[in-house]
Design a protein around this motif. Structure first.
Motif, PDB file in Angstrom:
ATOM      1  N   THR A   2       8.814  35.923 -30.075  1.00 42.23           N
ATOM      2  CA  THR A   2       8.089  34.659 -30.096  1.00 42.23           C
ATOM      3  C   THR A   2       7.649  34.345 -31.514  1.00 42.23           C
ATOM      4  O   THR A   2       7.084  35.187 -32.199  1.00 42.23           O
ATOM      5  N   ARG A   3       7.907  33.128 -31.937  1.00 44.22           N
ATOM      6  CA  ARG A   3       7.526  32.694 -33.279  1.00 44.22           C
ATOM      7  C   ARG A   3       6.060  32.289 -33.270  1.00 44.22           C
ATOM      8  O   ARG A   3       5.622  31.533 -32.406  1.00 44.22           O
ATOM      9  N   GLN A   4       5.287  32.783 -34.234  1.00 46.87           N
ATOM     10  CA  GLN A   4       3.895  32.413 -34.372  1.00 46.87           C
ATOM     11  C   GLN A   4       3.648  31.948 -35.790  1.00 46.87           C
ATOM     12  O   GLN A   4       4.225  32.463 -36.729  1.00 46.87           O
ATOM     13  N   ARG A  55      -0.946  30.203 -33.951  1.00 46.72           N
ATOM     14  CA  ARG A  55      -0.367  29.242 -33.005  1.00 46.72           C
ATOM     15  C   ARG A  55       0.980  29.747 -32.517  1.00 46.72           C
ATOM     16  O   ARG A  55       1.717  30.381 -33.267  1.00 46.72           O
ATOM     17  N   ASP A  56       1.289  29.435 -31.267  1.00 52.26           N
ATOM     18  CA  ASP A  56       2.601  29.794 -30.738  1.00 52.26           C
ATOM     19  C   ASP A  56       3.613  28.708 -31.101  1.00 52.26           C
ATOM     20  O   ASP A  56       3.268  27.725 -31.768  1.00 52.26           O
ATOM     21  N   ALA A  57       4.840  28.872 -30.657  1.00 55.70           N
ATOM     22  CA  ALA A  57       5.911  27.932 -31.013  1.00 55.70           C
ATOM     23  C   ALA A  57       5.633  26.521 -30.510  1.00 55.70           C
ATOM     24  O   ALA A  57       6.090  25.545 -31.105  1.00 55.70           O
ATOM     25  N   ARG A  62      -3.485  30.421 -30.059  1.00 55.59           N
ATOM     26  CA  ARG A  62      -3.490  31.653 -29.263  1.00 55.59           C
ATOM     27  C   ARG A  62      -4.457  32.697 -29.798  1.00 55.59           C
ATOM     28  O   ARG A  62      -4.769  33.652 -29.113  1.00 55.59           O
TER      29      ARG A  62
END
Length: 68
Positions: A2-4, A55-57, A62
Motif C-alpha cells: 500500500t502506498r502511503q 495518508r493512504d492512496a 491514517r
C-alpha cells in the motif's frame, strides 16, 4: 504493498471525541479521525503543535505522528 504519503501540518483543534483538525503547510484544513490520532500514540494534541500526517492512496488520513 500500500502506498502511503506523509505531509507536515499544524494542529488547529483537538476535539473531545479524539479527532483533530489540522492545517497542512499548503493552507488546507484537514480533519483527522480519532483512529488516526490514536495510531500516532497521542493522548491529546494542542493547537499549534506540529505533526506529520500519514495518508493512504485514497488520500484518507491514517496516522497523525510526531513530526520528522
Amino acid at each position: 504493498m500500500t502506498r502511503q504519503a506523509t505531509e507536515q501540518a499544524t494542529v488547529s483543534a483537538h476535539h473531545p471525541d479524539g479527532s483533530a483538525t489540522v492545517l497542512r503547510d499548503d493552507g488546507v484544513l484537514v480533519d483527522a479521525p480519532a483512529e488516526a490520532v490514536a495510531a500516532g500514540g497521542w493522548r491529546s494534541l494542542r493547537p499549534g503543535q506540529r505533526v506529520t500526517l500519514v495518508r493512504d492512496a485514497a488520500g484518507d488520513v491514517r496516522g497523525v505522528l510526531r513530526p520528522v
